[in-house]
Design a protein around this motif. Structure first.
Motif, PDB file in Angstrom:
ATOM      1  N   SER A   1      16.565  26.204 -25.590  1.00 40.87           N
ATOM      2  CA  SER A   1      17.651  26.506 -26.520  1.00 40.87           C
ATOM      3  C   SER A   1      18.363  27.777 -26.059  1.00 40.87           C
ATOM      4  O   SER A   1      17.729  28.747 -25.649  1.00 40.87           O
ATOM      5  N   ILE A   2      19.693  27.768 -26.133  1.00 39.98           N
ATOM      6  CA  ILE A   2      20.459  28.964 -25.763  1.00 39.98           C
ATOM      7  C   ILE A   2      21.268  29.480 -26.960  1.00 39.98           C
ATOM      8  O   ILE A   2      22.141  30.327 -26.797  1.00 39.98           O
ATOM      9  N   GLU A   3      20.941  28.981 -28.129  1.00 35.76           N
ATOM     10  CA  GLU A   3      21.667  29.441 -29.325  1.00 35.76           C
ATOM     11  C   GLU A   3      21.447  30.932 -29.519  1.00 35.76           C
ATOM     12  O   GLU A   3      20.310  31.420 -29.500  1.00 35.76           O
ATOM     13  N   GLY A   4      22.539  31.650 -29.680  1.00 34.67           N
ATOM     14  CA  GLY A   4      22.469  33.097 -29.874  1.00 34.67           C
ATOM     15  C   GLY A   4      22.223  33.886 -28.598  1.00 34.67           C
ATOM     16  O   GLY A   4      22.117  35.118 -28.642  1.00 34.67           O
TER      17      GLY A   4
ATOM     18  N   PHE B   1      39.794  30.070 -20.214  1.00 29.28           N
ATOM     19  CA  PHE B   1      39.161  28.757 -20.315  1.00 29.28           C
ATOM     20  C   PHE B   1      38.385  28.635 -21.622  1.00 29.28           C
ATOM     21  O   PHE B   1      37.710  29.578 -22.047  1.00 29.28           O
ATOM     22  N   PRO B   2      38.454  27.485 -22.296  1.00 30.47           N
ATOM     23  CA  PRO B   2      37.759  27.310 -23.577  1.00 30.47           C
ATOM     24  C   PRO B   2      36.257  27.585 -23.450  1.00 30.47           C
ATOM     25  O   PRO B   2      35.599  27.111 -22.515  1.00 30.47           O
ATOM     26  N   GLY B   3      35.721  28.335 -24.389  1.00 36.64           N
ATOM     27  CA  GLY B   3      34.294  28.613 -24.419  1.00 36.64           C
ATOM     28  C   GLY B   3      33.881  29.841 -23.625  1.00 36.64           C
ATOM     29  O   GLY B   3      32.720  30.264 -23.705  1.00 36.64           O
ATOM     30  N   VAL B   4      34.809  30.434 -22.876  1.00 32.82           N
ATOM     31  CA  VAL B   4      34.479  31.597 -22.052  1.00 32.82           C
ATOM     32  C   VAL B   4      34.731  32.877 -22.846  1.00 32.82           C
ATOM     33  O   VAL B   4      35.852  33.140 -23.293  1.00 32.82           O
ATOM     34  N   SER B   5      33.687  33.678 -23.014  1.00 35.51           N
ATOM     35  CA  SER B   5      33.843  34.960 -23.699  1.00 35.51           C
ATOM     36  C   SER B   5      34.354  36.032 -22.759  1.00 35.51           C
ATOM     37  O   SER B   5      35.099  36.933 -23.162  1.00 35.51           O
ATOM     38  N   GLN B   6      33.938  35.937 -21.503  1.00 34.21           N
ATOM     39  CA  GLN B   6      34.345  36.935 -20.512  1.00 34.21           C
ATOM     40  C   GLN B   6      34.346  36.259 -19.143  1.00 34.21           C
ATOM     41  O   GLN B   6      33.403  35.571 -18.768  1.00 34.21           O
ATOM     42  N   CYS B   7      35.441  36.439 -18.393  1.00 36.24           N
ATOM     43  CA  CYS B   7      35.552  35.857 -17.047  1.00 36.24           C
ATOM     44  C   CYS B   7      35.660  36.988 -16.036  1.00 36.24           C
ATOM     45  O   CYS B   7      36.520  37.867 -16.155  1.00 36.24           O
TER      46      CYS B   7
ATOM     47  N   ASP C   1      30.867  22.881 -23.247  1.00 35.36           N
ATOM     48  CA  ASP C   1      29.645  22.256 -23.762  1.00 35.36           C
ATOM     49  C   ASP C   1      28.509  23.276 -23.849  1.00 35.36           C
ATOM     50  O   ASP C   1      27.657  23.195 -24.741  1.00 35.36           O
ATOM     51  N   VAL C   2      28.484  24.222 -22.903  1.00 40.08           N
ATOM     52  CA  VAL C   2      27.482  25.296 -22.967  1.00 40.08           C
ATOM     53  C   VAL C   2      27.731  26.150 -24.201  1.00 40.08           C
ATOM     54  O   VAL C   2      26.806  26.453 -24.969  1.00 40.08           O
ATOM     55  N   ALA C   3      28.991  26.533 -24.409  1.00 43.00           N
ATOM     56  CA  ALA C   3      29.338  27.344 -25.576  1.00 43.00           C
ATOM     57  C   ALA C   3      29.052  26.603 -26.879  1.00 43.00           C
ATOM     58  O   ALA C   3      28.643  27.209 -27.876  1.00 43.00           O
ATOM     59  N   ALA C   4      29.215  25.271 -26.854  1.00 38.30           N
ATOM     60  CA  ALA C   4      28.978  24.474 -28.060  1.00 38.30           C
ATOM     61  C   ALA C   4      27.507  24.495 -28.476  1.00 38.30           C
ATOM     62  O   ALA C   4      27.188  24.179 -29.628  1.00 38.30           O
ATOM     63  N   ARG C   5      26.623  24.878 -27.558  1.00 39.19           N
ATOM     64  CA  ARG C   5      25.202  24.998 -27.910  1.00 39.19           C
ATOM     65  C   ARG C   5      24.862  26.362 -28.508  1.00 39.19           C
ATOM     66  O   ARG C   5      23.701  26.710 -28.656  1.00 39.19           O
ATOM     67  N   GLY C   6      25.902  27.115 -28.813  1.00 38.86           N
ATOM     68  CA  GLY C   6      25.681  28.379 -29.521  1.00 38.86           C
ATOM     69  C   GLY C   6      25.527  29.578 -28.617  1.00 38.86           C
ATOM     70  O   GLY C   6      25.133  30.659 -29.080  1.00 38.86           O
TER      71      GLY C   6
END
Length: 605
Positions: free
Chosen positions: A339-342, A388-394, A365-370
């Motif tokens: 699990s990678i949530e949090g 890019f969607p789901g990217v907090s920092q690039c 999809d990675v970000a969708a796992r929390g």
């Protein structure tokens, strides 16, 4: 005492008395002539008169070394050094220790000898050999280079410099040294073999093949030479001949995993897939397989559509001789199980630009796992993918990294998500659109839109091991230019043989102003079609949803699969494949015909 011993003893006792120095010199001459008994009698006479005669003790050490009595040799040499620590005695001690496998101690003895006599080329060469035994190749190279400062004509040192320079990827320097070696010792097969390997590293395949063929004439049947001939022929696209060479090499070294891997790879190139798979089974049954075997097998499985085995097998890329450029992290690697949530997870580039573009699709999809996702990519892509969607920092590859909990190579994301052919996330356009202002700028630069705009890219990375199959020349594509369309170059890296062709063509070339992939993406958004070989531009255009025609070799990279003109990865891509003739002429015939239809069907104001 046998007859020979009595004769030697009588000769020594009846000979006129010699000075100790002359007696010691006579002993050395006997030893050089292979007459160790006579040499020993000289020593015994000297030691009877002076038990601590350093020269005699040293000679006794050499005699014992000659007779492979290493323990005795060590005792005699140690006694000689205790009397007089001469450089030659220390060098002899180093040789004895090396023969006993005590390489660290040998190095210390030889190093001390060099310090006492720093202008002695032979001692420096012995130091280089000692460093080779310890696999300290950088320092060994420096030692042999110093030998050449003292004696530029030392053939052994110049040869070893050439080999070591090749092994560090300094191919031009290696060839320069090996050219000298060839002058000093013409028709030396190992020199020709080494130079061929360096030429192969520079992708000078014809020259490499010529050297290997010469080496094979001088030393017929050498398995390494035959293997290298096969590698050259493969790089020249002469796969059938390469297979013959690999088979000949295997007749001499049937258990060589390098040659077996090369043969399996050629069978794949020839699309003799059943034979290739059978060979991999045989390699594994004999427990000869290594990381390269597993990597190549995985690529074959992927090409044949066996994703379940292929994605897992691709993880062998970390332990091949030329591993992916991926940093070593202390944090655990995530491959989809935990699990990678949090958690904060680092998604890091590990292969080429095209791979990054292809596999970044999984990040949402990675970000969708929390998870909070930090994306690290090549600097040329950082600007484009920062939104890019789901990217907090690039971040770019060389930027400092923030704290994170886990990491995943971007090329391992398909494995983490158990990707099958029917589960590929294949949106029509998944890359973020470039800034509208950039698109407008390029539109203005391209002029009125009164004809079909077609982007062209004809060659990929020069360093790619399959570049000879994946790339072509602009001259090959030039037959398309008689079609009534506006052609735009997307080829950033222009090779020398293409530059003149580009300058005399009617292709619009603005690539000097493309600073990164966001610029290229904005230019692509101004086009109606992109025609490309298997390059990062093909991935970029397809991922932007632009109609993209991709020209492929007969046996393509695994991602393009076989016997289909569409791609499950890119809905807007159309694939044009070589036939068994393995040339792009017939491919361009089909592209020309389809492009002519397209221009006829499109109308412009």
């Amino acid at each position: 005492m046998n007859r020979r011993e009595r004769r030697a003893w009588k000769s020594n006792t009846e000979a006129p008395a010699l000075t100790p120095a002359a007696q010691c010199e006579a002993g050395h001459r006997y030893l050089q002539a292979g007459q160790s008994l006579e040499a020993q009698l000289c020593c015994q006479k000297l030691l009877a008169a002076d038990p601590n005669h350093a020269g005699a003790l040293h000679l006794m050490g050499l005699i014992a070394l000659h007779n492979k009595q290493y323990d005795h040799a060590l005792e005699w040499m140690a006694r000689a050094i205790a009397q007089e620590p001469k450089p030659d005695y220390l060098a002899g001690l180093g040789t004895i220790l090396s023969r006993q496998g005590r390489h660290e101690e040998a190095l210390k003895a030889i190093d001390k000898a060099v310090q006492l006599k720093p202008d002695d080329a032979a001692l420096w060469k012995q130091l280089g050999d000692a460093l080779l035994e310890l696999r300290r190749y950088d320092h060994a190279l420096l030692s042999f280079q110093h030998v050449l400062k003292l004696d530029p004509r030392d053939q052994d040192a110049v040869y070893k410099c050439g080999v070591l320079l090749h092994d560090t990827g300094r191919f031009e320097e290696a060839i320069a040294h090996l050219n000298v070696c060839d002058e000093l010792l013409p028709n030396h097969a190992p020199t020709l073999q080494a130079r061929a390997r360096a030429l192969l590293g520079l992708r000078k395949f014809e020259q490499a093949l010529a050297d290997d063929l010469r080496a094979n004439t001088l030393a017929p049947g050498d398995a390494d030479t035959l293997n290298n001939i096969g590698a050259c022929l493969q790089s020249l696209g002469r796969e059938d001949e390469a297979l013959v060479s690999f088979n000949q090499a295997l007749e001499r070294l049937p258990d060589s995993i390098e040659i077996l891997n090369n043969k399996a790879n050629i069978l794949r190139q020839l699309q003799r897939f059943d034979e290739a798979l059978a060979l991999y089974d045989n390699i594994r049954a004999r427990h000869l397989d290594n990381a390269t075997t597993n990597w190549n097998l995985a690529l074959l499985q992927m090409l044949l559509g066996n994703f379940e085995s292929g994605w897992a097998g691709r993880e062998a890329r970390w332990t091949t001789p030329d591993p992916s450029p991926y940093p070593k992290f202390s944090q655990p690697m995530w491959l989809g199980k935990e699990s990678i949530e949090g958690k904060t997870i680092l998604i890091h580039v590990d292969e080429g630009l095209g791979d990054t573009i292809q596999f970044v699709r999984y990040v949402p999809d990675v970000a969708a796992r929390g998870a909070r996702v930090i994306l690290v990519v090549e600097r040329q892509l950082a600007s484009l993918l920062s939104g890019f969607p789901g990217v907090s920092q690039c971040l770019a590859f060389s930027d400092p990294l923030p704290a994170f909990d886990m990491h995943c190579p971007i090329g391992s994301l398909p494995l983490a998500f158990n990707t099958r052919l029917d589960t590929i996330p294949a949106e029509r356009a998944y890359l973020p659109s470039p800034q509208q202002s950039r698109i407008q700028e390029w539109n203005a630069r391209l002029g009125p839109r009164n004809r079909l705009r077609v982007g062209l890219a004809w060659s990929g990375s020069r360093t790619h091991r399959n570049d000879h199959n994946r790339s072509t020349s602009l001259a090959t594509l030039s037959r398309l230019l008689d079609i009534d369309a506006t052609f735009v170059s997307l080829q950033k890296d222009i090779r020398d043989n293409d530059r003149a062709e580009l300058e005399r063509s009617n292709i619009i070339d603005l690539t000097a102003e493309l600073s990164d992939f966001e610029d290229t993406a904005a230019l692509v958004k101004c086009l109606d079609l992109v025609i490309s070989l298997d390059t990062s531009v093909a991935h970029l255009a397809s991922a932007l949803g632009c109609p993209t025609w991709i020209l492929l070799p007969w046996t393509p990279d695994y991602r393009w699969l076989l016997d289909r003109d569409d791609s499950p990865w890119y809905p807007t891509a159309r694939l044009f494949r070589q036939s068994q003739t393995r040339d792009y002429a017939s491919v361009l015939d089909r592209v020309w015909s389809e492009l002519l239809k397209l221009t006829a069907a499109r109308s412009f104001p």
